[in-house]
Design a protein around this motif. Structure first.
Motif, PDB file in Angstrom:
ATOM      1  N   MET A  38       0.971  -1.361  -0.119  1.00 51.84           N
ATOM      2  CA  MET A  38       0.108   0.005  -0.136  1.00 51.84           C
ATOM      3  C   MET A  38       0.938   1.336   0.005  1.00 51.84           C
ATOM      4  N   ASN A  39       2.014   1.204   0.814  1.00 52.10           N
ATOM      5  CA  ASN A  39       2.842   2.473   0.871  1.00 52.10           C
ATOM      6  C   ASN A  39       3.565   2.522  -0.603  1.00 52.10           C
ATOM      7  N   LEU A  40       3.896   1.597  -1.369  1.00 52.77           N
ATOM      8  CA  LEU A  40       4.232   1.622  -2.873  1.00 52.77           C
ATOM      9  C   LEU A  40       3.399   2.218  -3.658  1.00 52.77           C
ATOM     10  N   ILE A  41       1.974   1.721  -3.637  1.00 53.57           N
ATOM     11  CA  ILE A  41       0.929   2.232  -4.429  1.00 53.57           C
ATOM     12  C   ILE A  41       0.780   3.789  -4.162  1.00 53.57           C
ATOM     13  N   SER A  42       0.949   3.978  -2.791  1.00 51.00           N
ATOM     14  CA  SER A  42       0.794   5.420  -2.518  1.00 51.00           C
ATOM     15  C   SER A  42       1.886   6.226  -3.102  1.00 51.00           C
ATOM     16  N   LEU A  43       3.162   5.760  -3.002  1.00 50.56           N
ATOM     17  CA  LEU A  43       4.305   6.372  -3.261  1.00 50.56           C
ATOM     18  C   LEU A  43       4.127   6.545  -4.941  1.00 50.56           C
ATOM     19  N   TYR A  44       3.656   5.540  -5.758  1.00 47.08           N
ATOM     20  CA  TYR A  44       3.772   5.777  -6.962  1.00 47.08           C
ATOM     21  C   TYR A  44       2.584   6.895  -7.525  1.00 47.08           C
ATOM     22  N   MET A  45       1.507   7.032  -6.884  1.00 40.85           N
ATOM     23  CA  MET A  45       0.552   7.809  -7.098  1.00 40.85           C
ATOM     24  C   MET A  45       0.783   9.399  -6.662  1.00 40.85           C
ATOM     25  N   GLU A  46       1.412   9.560  -5.444  1.00 40.99           N
ATOM     26  CA  GLU A  46       2.150  10.710  -5.026  1.00 40.99           C
ATOM     27  C   GLU A  46       3.169  11.189  -6.031  1.00 40.99           C
ATOM     28  N   SER A  47       4.041  10.267  -6.370  1.00 42.47           N
ATOM     29  CA  SER A  47       5.232  10.667  -7.376  1.00 42.47           C
ATOM     30  C   SER A  47       4.748  11.050  -8.535  1.00 42.47           C
ATOM     31  N   GLY A  48       3.569  10.364  -9.234  1.00 45.64           N
ATOM     32  CA  GLY A  48       3.071  10.828 -10.506  1.00 45.64           C
ATOM     33  C   GLY A  48       2.335  12.369 -10.505  1.00 45.64           C
ATOM     34  N   THR A  49       1.731  12.353  -9.283  1.00 46.93           N
ATOM     35  CA  THR A  49       0.958  13.856  -8.964  1.00 46.93           C
ATOM     36  C   THR A  49       1.985  15.115  -8.881  1.00 46.93           C
ATOM     37  N   LYS A  50       3.008  14.600  -8.398  1.00 42.03           N
ATOM     38  CA  LYS A  50       4.104  15.826  -8.032  1.00 42.03           C
ATOM     39  C   LYS A  50       4.711  15.810  -9.416  1.00 42.03           C
ATOM     40  N   TYR A  51       4.798  14.794 -10.237  1.00 37.07           N
ATOM     41  CA  TYR A  51       5.730  14.952 -11.577  1.00 37.07           C
ATOM     42  C   TYR A  51       4.625  15.886 -12.671  1.00 37.07           C
ATOM     43  N   MET A  52       3.279  15.695 -12.571  1.00 39.36           N
ATOM     44  CA  MET A  52       2.415  16.297 -13.448  1.00 39.36           C
ATOM     45  C   MET A  52       2.304  17.621 -13.155  1.00 39.36           C
ATOM     46  N   GLU A  53       2.497  18.123 -11.765  1.00 37.00           N
ATOM     47  CA  GLU A  53       2.129  19.244 -11.248  1.00 37.00           C
ATOM     48  C   GLU A  53       3.589  20.163 -11.635  1.00 37.00           C
ATOM     49  N   ALA A  54       4.612  19.422 -11.447  1.00 37.90           N
ATOM     50  CA  ALA A  54       5.796  20.079 -12.117  1.00 37.90           C
ATOM     51  C   ALA A  54       5.914  20.479 -13.476  1.00 37.90           C
ATOM     52  N   ILE A  55       5.523  19.484 -14.372  1.00 39.01           N
ATOM     53  CA  ILE A  55       5.671  19.658 -15.667  1.00 39.01           C
ATOM     54  C   ILE A  55       4.490  20.736 -16.150  1.00 39.01           C
ATOM     55  N   SER A  56       3.561  20.896 -15.456  1.00 37.35           N
ATOM     56  CA  SER A  56       2.238  21.784 -15.876  1.00 37.35           C
ATOM     57  C   SER A  56       2.909  23.305 -15.266  1.00 37.35           C
ATOM     58  N   GLN A  57       3.811  23.363 -14.618  1.00 34.21           N
ATOM     59  CA  GLN A  57       4.427  24.540 -14.401  1.00 34.21           C
ATOM     60  C   GLN A  57       5.700  25.018 -15.130  1.00 34.21           C
ATOM     61  N   ALA A  58       6.069  24.177 -15.687  1.00 38.15           N
ATOM     62  CA  ALA A  58       7.307  24.404 -16.425  1.00 38.15           C
ATOM     63  C   ALA A  58       6.987  25.494 -17.428  1.00 38.15           C
ATOM     64  N   LYS A  59       8.262  26.016 -17.580  1.00 31.97           N
ATOM     65  CA  LYS A  59       8.211  27.358 -18.540  1.00 31.97           C
ATOM     66  C   LYS A  59       9.026  26.968 -19.677  1.00 31.97           C
ATOM     67  N   ASN A  60       9.903  26.078 -19.928  1.00 30.40           N
ATOM     68  CA  ASN A  60      10.736  25.706 -20.887  1.00 30.40           C
ATOM     69  C   ASN A  60      11.218  24.180 -20.796  1.00 30.40           C
ATOM     70  N   PHE A  61      11.581  23.565 -21.787  1.00 32.45           N
ATOM     71  CA  PHE A  61      12.309  22.312 -21.722  1.00 32.45           C
ATOM     72  C   PHE A  61      13.083  22.133 -20.623  1.00 32.45           C
ATOM     73  N   GLN A  62      13.992  22.940 -20.433  1.00 31.77           N
ATOM     74  CA  GLN A  62      15.138  22.551 -18.955  1.00 31.77           C
ATOM     75  C   GLN A  62      14.198  22.615 -17.901  1.00 31.77           C
ATOM     76  N   ASP A  63      13.163  23.210 -17.615  1.00 35.21           N
ATOM     77  CA  ASP A  63      12.130  23.031 -16.186  1.00 35.21           C
ATOM     78  C   ASP A  63      11.731  21.626 -16.438  1.00 35.21           C
ATOM     79  N   VAL A  64      11.425  21.181 -17.403  1.00 37.14           N
ATOM     80  CA  VAL A  64      10.921  19.918 -17.928  1.00 37.14           C
ATOM     81  C   VAL A  64      11.696  18.911 -17.223  1.00 37.14           C
ATOM     82  N   LEU A  65      12.866  18.959 -18.052  1.00 36.57           N
ATOM     83  CA  LEU A  65      14.120  17.956 -17.313  1.00 36.57           C
ATOM     84  C   LEU A  65      14.604  18.274 -16.115  1.00 36.57           C
ATOM     85  N   SER A  66      14.647  19.197 -15.523  1.00 42.72           N
ATOM     86  CA  SER A  66      14.787  19.403 -14.150  1.00 42.72           C
ATOM     87  C   SER A  66      13.724  18.614 -13.117  1.00 42.72           C
ATOM     88  N   ALA A  67      12.496  18.780 -13.527  1.00 40.64           N
ATOM     89  CA  ALA A  67      11.418  18.365 -12.965  1.00 40.64           C
ATOM     90  C   ALA A  67      11.308  16.785 -12.808  1.00 40.64           C
TER      91      ALA A  67
END
Length: 119
Positions: A38-67
């Protein structure tokens, strides 16, 4: 004759106790592994959410790679921690099962009159 019956009775009681201990070890292992999963499933969901948030806030390709790099680094660290915890749990179960087997061997050896002579 009465002594033999008492020995058999004692051995049967020890056997039942051993089965109960074995069941408890297995129950605890199952509960722990389910929690880790269950911790692992939660981790997958949390990581995916954080990644999508970071990608949506990226201003350029470098921000995407950094995120992406940050997200994967954090994800890998947490998965490794989950793995370490799971392995520690498994080693603990191994130790408990070895201890139970050693105790059962001593109980049976104490019951067998031939083994008493070998000691």
């Amino acid at each position: 004759m009465s002594e033999n019956l008492q020995q058999w009775s004692g051995l049967n009681k020890n056997t039942i106790d051993s089965f109960q201990q074995f069941a408890e070890i297995n129950r605890n292992l199952f509960t722990g592994l389910a929690q880790q999963q269950m911790n692992l499933i939660s981790l997958y969901m949390e990581s995916g959410t954080k990644y999508m948030e970071a990608i949506s806030q990226a201003k350029n390709f470098q921000d995407v790679l950094s995120a992406q790099s940050t997200a994967f680094e954090e994800f890998n660290r947490k998965v490794l921690e989950n793995f370490r915890t799971t392995m520690e749990m498994m080693v603990g179960v191994k130790t408990q099962l070895v201890s139970l087997a050693e105790q059962n061997t001593k109980d049976v050896a104490g019951f067998n009159p031939i083994l008493k002579l070998v000691k």
